[in-house]
Scaffold this motif. Structure first.
Motif, short mmCIF file in Angstrom:
data_model
loop_
_atom_site.label_atom_id
_atom_site.label_comp_id
_atom_site.label_asym_id
_atom_site.label_seq_id
_atom_site.Cartn_x
_atom_site.Cartn_y
_atom_site.Cartn_z
N TYR A 1 16.00 9.33 -3.74
CA TYR A 1 14.94 10.35 -3.62
C TYR A 1 13.57 9.69 -3.73
N ALA A 2 13.43 8.81 -4.75
CA ALA A 2 12.13 8.18 -4.98
C ALA A 2 11.75 7.31 -3.80
N PHE A 3 12.74 6.68 -3.18
CA PHE A 3 12.42 5.79 -2.08
C PHE A 3 11.92 6.52 -0.84
N LYS A 4 12.14 7.85 -0.79
CA LYS A 4 11.54 8.62 0.30
C LYS A 4 10.03 8.45 0.28
N ALA A 5 9.45 8.56 -0.94
CA ALA A 5 7.99 8.42 -1.05
C ALA A 5 7.58 6.99 -0.77
N ARG A 6 8.38 6.04 -1.25
CA ARG A 6 8.03 4.63 -1.06
C ARG A 6 7.99 4.31 0.44
N GLU A 7 8.96 4.82 1.17
CA GLU A 7 8.99 4.55 2.61
C GLU A 7 7.74 5.09 3.30
N ARG A 8 7.37 6.33 2.93
CA ARG A 8 6.18 6.92 3.57
C ARG A 8 4.94 6.10 3.27
N ILE A 9 4.80 5.69 2.01
CA ILE A 9 3.60 4.95 1.63
C ILE A 9 3.62 3.56 2.27
N TYR A 10 4.81 2.97 2.37
CA TYR A 10 4.89 1.68 3.06
C TYR A 10 4.51 1.81 4.53
N ASP A 11 4.80 2.98 5.13
CA ASP A 11 4.36 3.20 6.50
C ASP A 11 2.83 3.16 6.59
N PHE A 12 2.18 3.77 5.58
CA PHE A 12 0.71 3.73 5.58
C PHE A 12 0.22 2.29 5.48
N PHE A 13 0.84 1.54 4.58
CA PHE A 13 0.45 0.14 4.43
C PHE A 13 0.66 -0.61 5.74
N GLU A 14 1.78 -0.33 6.40
CA GLU A 14 2.10 -1.04 7.63
C GLU A 14 1.06 -0.73 8.70
N ALA A 15 0.62 0.53 8.73
CA ALA A 15 -0.35 0.93 9.75
C ALA A 15 -1.67 0.19 9.57
N VAL A 16 -2.01 -0.13 8.33
CA VAL A 16 -3.30 -0.78 8.08
C VAL A 16 -3.17 -2.30 8.11
N THR A 17 -2.14 -2.82 7.43
CA THR A 17 -2.08 -4.27 7.24
C THR A 17 -1.09 -4.94 8.16
N GLY A 18 -0.20 -4.17 8.79
CA GLY A 18 0.81 -4.77 9.66
C GLY A 18 2.03 -5.25 8.90
N ALA A 19 2.02 -5.12 7.58
CA ALA A 19 3.15 -5.62 6.81
C ALA A 19 3.63 -4.53 5.86
N ARG A 20 4.90 -4.60 5.50
CA ARG A 20 5.44 -3.61 4.58
C ARG A 20 5.45 -4.10 3.14
N MET A 21 5.46 -5.39 2.94
CA MET A 21 5.46 -5.88 1.56
C MET A 21 4.37 -6.92 1.28
N MET A 22 4.31 -7.98 2.07
CA MET A 22 3.34 -9.04 1.79
C MET A 22 2.09 -8.77 2.63
N TYR A 23 1.17 -7.98 2.06
CA TYR A 23 0.10 -7.40 2.88
C TYR A 23 -0.95 -8.41 3.29
N ASN A 24 -1.38 -9.27 2.34
CA ASN A 24 -2.47 -10.20 2.62
C ASN A 24 -3.65 -9.45 3.22
N TYR A 25 -4.04 -8.38 2.57
CA TYR A 25 -5.02 -7.45 3.13
C TYR A 25 -6.43 -7.72 2.62
N PHE A 26 -6.56 -8.16 1.39
CA PHE A 26 -7.90 -8.35 0.82
C PHE A 26 -8.46 -9.70 1.27
N ARG A 27 -9.76 -9.74 1.36
CA ARG A 27 -10.48 -10.98 1.62
C ARG A 27 -11.56 -11.10 0.58
N PHE A 28 -12.05 -12.33 0.34
CA PHE A 28 -13.19 -12.48 -0.56
C PHE A 28 -14.34 -11.72 0.05
#
Lengths: 142, 376
Positions: free
Chosen positions: B139-166
Motif C-alpha cells: 500500500y505504502a509503495f503506491k505513494a512511493r511509485e507516484r512520487i518517484y514518477d514526479f522525480f523521474e519527470a524532473v530529473t530523469g532518474a528514479r533513484m540516483m537523481y543527481n539533481y542539485f548543482r552548486f
C-alpha cells in the motif's frame, strides 16, 4: 561562541581560539584535549561528530561540538604520525564510541582508554588505514 | 570432552549467541547484529558494520568537487536529495555561492518529497519487521511509485537523481508538473495516508507489539547521540529545519511532530505525522514558489579557498553533517559525512539488553537504518 564558552577556552593557557574561519575553532595540544572537551561538555555542549584529517606528518583529530541547537564550533588536536595516540572522549560523550572506532579504523589513531578499540567499517584482518594520504587508491595491501 | 552437568542443564544459565543478519530479511540491507540471548531475552548486542563500505570518503578525495556530488546520492540511497543538499550547502558555504530564491524553493520541495519516500521505506521495513508479510508495505509503495514518477519527470532518474548543482538545481520544474504534485499531495496522497495510518497505528496487533517497547528517556537518547524522529518521539522538538533554517523552511508553516511517550509506537506516530507535514510543506512551496533563476554560474573547475566547513541538515533520519576541508585545489582534501544512523545504530548495545528478541527487532525498526550511509 558564547562568552561563557570562550572563558572556558581561555582558562586553558595552551588552547587557542581562532574565529577567523566560518565557525569558531579551538586548537588544543594533546595534553589538555580531554580536559578542555570535558569542561565544554560541563557547560552544556553536545557532541556532533568526531573525525580526523591527515596532514601527512601529523593527524588532526576534529571534534564538532554544538553550543546550542544552531551554534557549532570545533576542537582540533594534532597528534604526530609516529605517535598517534590521544585520550578517548567516551567518558565525556558516550556517543563518541563508534566515531572514535572509525577514526582508529581509517586513520590509525589510538584512543587511550577506549572501551572497544577495534575496527568498525573494515574487516579485522585489513592492513593499513585507508584515509591516510599515503594509502593510495591503487594499493591493495593483501 | 563434554560431560553432562545436571545443574547446568536444568538451571539453563547458558547464553546463546545469535547472528541477526548480515542477510536476514528483517534487517533492511546488510545489517549484522550479534545478540547474546538468555532464553529469549537479549543480554548483549553489537552491530557489526561495514558490509556496504565502499570507501566513499576516500574516493571523494580523488574526484573534483563537482564529481563528488554523484557520490552523495549513493550514501543514504533512500534520501538522496537530502544528501545532495547537505553537500551542496557545505560547498556553497565554503565558497560563498549565493543560491537564487527559486532554487531554494525547488530544493525544499524535492527534499520534502524525498522525506516522504524515505519514510515510506521505513514504513515498509518496520511493518515487515513485525510480520505483516507485505500488505501495508505494498500500500505504502503506491505513494512511493507516484512520487518517484514526479522525480523521474524532473530529473530523469528514479533513484540516483543527481539533481542539485552548486548554486542551484540542474533544471526547472515544468509548471504542469507542479500542479500535478500539488493535486496529488492534497488529495489521493492524504486518502492513502489515512489507509496507512489505519494499517499501522490503528492496528491492534501493531499496538500490542509496539506500545511500551523500547521506552527510553530523552536524557538517555541525547547521551547516546540519537537524533531525528527517534529523539523527537521522546518529546524533544529538535529539528534543524526550525533550529537553523535553510532553504525555504523559514518561509513555510509547519509543525515539528513530537510525542512524550518515547516508545516504538510513538516513533511510528511521529514519522506518520512527519509525512503529512512534509506534504503540507510541499503544497505551500508550490503555491508560493517565486519566479526567477534556478542556478547561478559556477566555475566548471571549482577551487575553493583553503579552509574548512561543517554544515548540518535535517535528514529523514536525523542530523546529517558534511565536513569539508579544502587545500585550495580542485579536489576536496577531506570529505566527511556525519551519518545520523551511524550514531543511532551505535546505541544498539545500550538499547537492546533487557528486551525480548522480538521486541529488539521492533526497536531496531524504529531506528530506520539505511546501510549505505552507515557504511559509506
Amino acid at each position: 561562541m558564547t562568552p561563557e564558552l570562550a572563558a572556558i577556552v581561555g582558562s586553558f593557557p595552551d588552547a587557542e581560539l581562532d574565529s577567523s574561519g566560518l565557525d569558531p575553532l579551538v586548537r588544543v595540544p594533546r595534553d589538555s584535549y580531554r580536559a578542555l572537551v570535558a569542561a565544554l561538555a560541563g557547560a552544556g555542549c553536545r557532541l556532533s561528530d568526531v573525525t580526523a584529517v591527515d596532514h601527512m606528518a601529523s593527524i588532526e583529530v576534529v571534534v564538532q561540538l554544538l553550543a546550542s541547537a544552531s551554534e557549532q564550533f570545533s576542537v582540533h588536536c594534532m597528534v604526530h604520525e609516529d605517535d598517534p595516540r590521544i585520550d578517548t572522549l567516551v567518558p565525556v560523550f558516550p556517543s563518541a564510541e563508534y566515531a572514535e572506532r572509525e577514526v582508529f579504523d581509517l586513520f590509525g589513531v589510538d584512543f587511550l582508554g577506549h572501551p572497544d578499540p577495534s575496527r568498525v567499517l573494515l574487516p579485522d584482518h585489513f592492513l593499513g588505514h585507508p584515509l591516510r594520504k599515503e594509502f593510495g587508491l591503487e594499493v591493495a595491501p593483501w | 570432552m563434554v560431560t553432562f552437568n545436571r545443574a547446568d542443564a536444568c538451571a539453563g544459565t547458558e547464553t546463546v549467541l545469535l547472528n541477526i543478519g548480515p542477510q536476514h530479511p528483517s534487517t533492511h540491507g546488510v545489517t549484522h547484529i550479534l545478540v547474546e540471548l538468555s532464553g529469549e531475552t537479549v543480554v548483549a548486542a553489537k552491530p557489526i558494520l561495514g558490509y556496504l563500505h565502499r570507501g566513499i570518503e576516500k574516493l571523494a578525495e580523488y574526484r573534483t568537487w563537482q564529481q563528488d556530488l554523484v557520490y552523495t546520492d549513493r550514501l543514504d540511497y533512500v534520501s538522496q536529495i537530502g544528501n545532495e543538499w547537505a553537500y551542496c550547502r557545505a560547498v556553497e558555504r565554503l565558497t560563498a555561492i549565493e543560491v537564487p530564491e527559486r532554487a531554494e524553493w525547488i530544493r525544499t520541495l524535492f527534499c520534502e518529497l524525498n522525506r516522504i519516500t524515505s519514510h515510506i521505506m521505513w514504513y515498509a521495513g518496520v511493518t515487515m519487521d513485525i510480520g505483516t508479510m507485505g500488505t501495508p508495505f505494498i500500500y505504502a509503495f503506491k505513494a512511493r511509485e507516484r512520487i518517484y514518477d514526479f522525480f523521474e519527470a524532473v530529473t530523469g532518474a528514479r533513484m540516483m537523481y543527481n539533481y542539485f548543482r552548486f548554486g542551484g538545481v540542474r533544471c526547472d520544474v515544468a509548471p504542469g508538473l507542479l500542479e500535478d504534485i500539488h493535486d496529488y499531495l492534497g488529495g489521493e496522497f492524504l486518502e492513502l495516508m489515512d489507509d496507512l495510518d489505519a494499517l499501522l497505528l490503528g492496528n491492534e496487533i501493531v499496538q500490542s507489539r509496539m506500545k511500551g517497547i523500547g521506552a527510553f528517556t530523552t536524557a538517555q537518547l541525547v547521551e547516546w547521540g540519537i537524533t531525528g524522529p527517534f529523539l523527537r518521539a521522546s518529546g524533544l522538538a529538535q529539528d534543524l529545519r526550525k533550529d537553523a533554517p535553510y532553504g525555504a523552511y523559514d518561509k513555510v508553516e509547519f509543525a515539528v511532530p513530537t510525542s512524550t511517550v518515547s516508545d516504538s509506537f510513538a516513533r511510528c506516530e511521529v514519522r506518520m505525522a512527519e509525512m503529512r507535514e512534509a506534504a503540507s510543506i510541499c503544497r505551500q512551496v508550490i503555491e508560493r514558489m517565486p519566479e526567477g533563476d534556478i542556478s547561478v554560474k559556477v566555475p566548471r573547475l571549482l577551487k575553493p579557498e583553503a579552509g574548512e566547513v561543517y554544515v548540518r541538515t535535517e535528514s529523514p533520519r536525523g542530523e546529517l553533517g558534511i565536513y569539508l576541508v579544502s587545500d585550495g585545489g580542485p579536489k576536496p582534501y577531506r570529505f566527511r559525512v556525519r551519518s545520523p544512523i551511524f550514531y543511532n545504530i551505535s546505541a544498539l548495545p545500550k538499547m537492546l539488553p533487557g528486551w525480548k528478541l522480538q521486541d529488539a527487532l521492533v526497536i531496531f525498526g524504529g531506528i530506520d537504518t539505511s546501510m549505505g550511509e552507515i557504511d559509506r
